[in-house]
Design a protein around this motif. Structure first.
Motif, PDB file in Angstrom:
ATOM      1  N   SER A 228     -11.097  39.129  56.699  1.00  0.00           N
ATOM      2  CA  SER A 228     -11.506  39.523  58.063  1.00  0.00           C
ATOM      3  C   SER A 228     -12.029  40.951  58.068  1.00  0.00           C
ATOM      4  O   SER A 228     -13.010  41.273  58.749  1.00  0.00           O
ATOM      5  CB  SER A 228     -10.319  39.419  59.032  1.00  0.00           C
TER       6      SER A 228
ATOM      7  N   GLN B 244     -11.433  36.111  64.548  1.00  0.00           N
ATOM      8  CA  GLN B 244     -10.303  35.207  64.352  1.00  0.00           C
ATOM      9  C   GLN B 244      -9.537  34.994  65.659  1.00  0.00           C
ATOM     10  O   GLN B 244      -8.999  33.928  65.898  1.00  0.00           O
ATOM     11  CB  GLN B 244      -9.378  35.812  63.275  1.00  0.00           C
TER      12      GLN B 244
ATOM     13  N   ASP C 182     -14.919  33.661  61.391  1.00  0.00           N
ATOM     14  CA  ASP C 182     -13.611  33.963  60.812  1.00  0.00           C
ATOM     15  C   ASP C 182     -12.640  32.842  61.182  1.00  0.00           C
ATOM     16  O   ASP C 182     -12.223  32.728  62.328  1.00  0.00           O
ATOM     17  CB  ASP C 182     -13.130  35.330  61.331  1.00  0.00           C
ATOM     18  N   GLU C 183     -12.306  32.031  60.212  1.00  0.00           N
ATOM     19  CA  GLU C 183     -11.374  30.893  60.364  1.00  0.00           C
ATOM     20  C   GLU C 183     -11.814  29.920  61.455  1.00  0.00           C
ATOM     21  O   GLU C 183     -11.035  29.601  62.359  1.00  0.00           O
ATOM     22  CB  GLU C 183      -9.950  31.402  60.666  1.00  0.00           C
TER      23      GLU C 183
HETATM   24 MG   LIG Z   1      -8.318  36.939  58.354  1.00  0.00          MG
END
Ligand SMILES: [Mg+2]
Ligand SMILES: Nc1ncnc2c1ncn2[C@@H]1O[C@H](COP(=O)(O)OP(=O)(O)O)[C@@H](O)[C@H]1O
Length: 229
Positions: A54, A90, A171-172
């Motif tokens: 991240s 995220q 992010d994810e």
């Molecule tokens: Mg992360």
């Protein structure tokens, strides 16, 4: 001299890191790391929890300064590159959870680009188009905080697509999704890369859901980066 050279020559495509040292608080996530990798298709940034994935995405956007070295995305510095990048973080802050989903996308449509702002009507139409593209129209007028993880991901993706980016940093994007949701998202991401030519860099631990869709893997480990095709 080096700067003149860069202006005169064709900028290097893809992502280039030169001798990058990057800290997250007191944690060193990259230590003199160098890398050159294309950004076409889908690039999976992998690494254990806390490796710094991240943090690296945020550094690519210029949201975190480097301690040393440089990052270039398609030949551009992070501050220049973020005009061309859509970002899905995220998590979102608590205050933002009160706003209806559609507001997040409308704000992003107005966005980060220079130039004349879009008329209100065009902005609304563009936000609706993006929410339809990511399958989020049905819950667009509900507060973000009342949506499920999967529904929020679709709103986040619509938001990241505002401004017609060349590159998405996600992010994810598969976290908080069940298997059907993961498959639907991977299909959508493939469609974005294959039909719209948008490059995608994503972090994820869902390697099974992504198998067959990923063009290359960049592994972040022990302060360094390694490419696997
Ligand atoms: Mg992360
Ligand atoms: N703002 C911050 N202040 C202090 N430490 C941080 C901060 N952000 C991240 N970290 C730490 O830096 C490391 C890398 O975090 P992160 O980039 O979120 O890793 P990943 O995304 O790979 O799980 C972790 O050890 C994390 O706890």
């Amino acid at each position: 001299m080096a700067d003149n050279k860069r202006v005169c020559c064709q900028p290097e495509r893809g992502l280039v890191l030169r001798d990058v040292t990057l800290m997250a608080g007191s944690t060193c996530v990259l230590w003199g790391a160098s890398l050159t990798v294309p950004l076409s298709g889908m690039t999976l940034l992998s690494g254990r929890n806390g490796a710094g994935k991240s943090t690296l995405l945020r550094a690519m956007l210029g949201l975190i300064p480097l301690q040393a070295g440089e990052i270039l995305t398609h030949g551009l510095s992070p501050a220049q590159a973020r005009q061309h990048i859509g970002y899905m973080p995220q998590s979102v802050t608590d205050a933002a959870l009160l706003l209806p989903a559609v507001s997040h996308v409308r704000v992003a449509v107005d966005g980060v680009r220079w130039g004349l702002p879009l008329r209100l009507r065009s902005r609304r139409e563009e936000a609706d188009r993006l929410l339809a593209l990511t399958g989020a129209s049905a819950f667009a007028y509900r507060p973000l905080g009342l949506l499920s993880g999967g529904e929020r991901q679709r709103v986040g993706l619509a938001q990241a697509l505002a401004g017609k980016p060349d590159l998405l940093l996600l992010d994810e994007p598969l976290a908080a999704l069940d298997q059907a949701g993961q498959e639907r998202t991977v299909r959508l991401l493939r469609d974005l890369t294959e039909n719209l030519g948008i490059g995608i860099v994503l972090t994820s631990h869902e390697t099974e859901a992504l198998s067959g869709a990923v063009t290359r893997v960049v592994q972040l480990a022990d302060g360094g980066l390694h490419v696997r095709v």
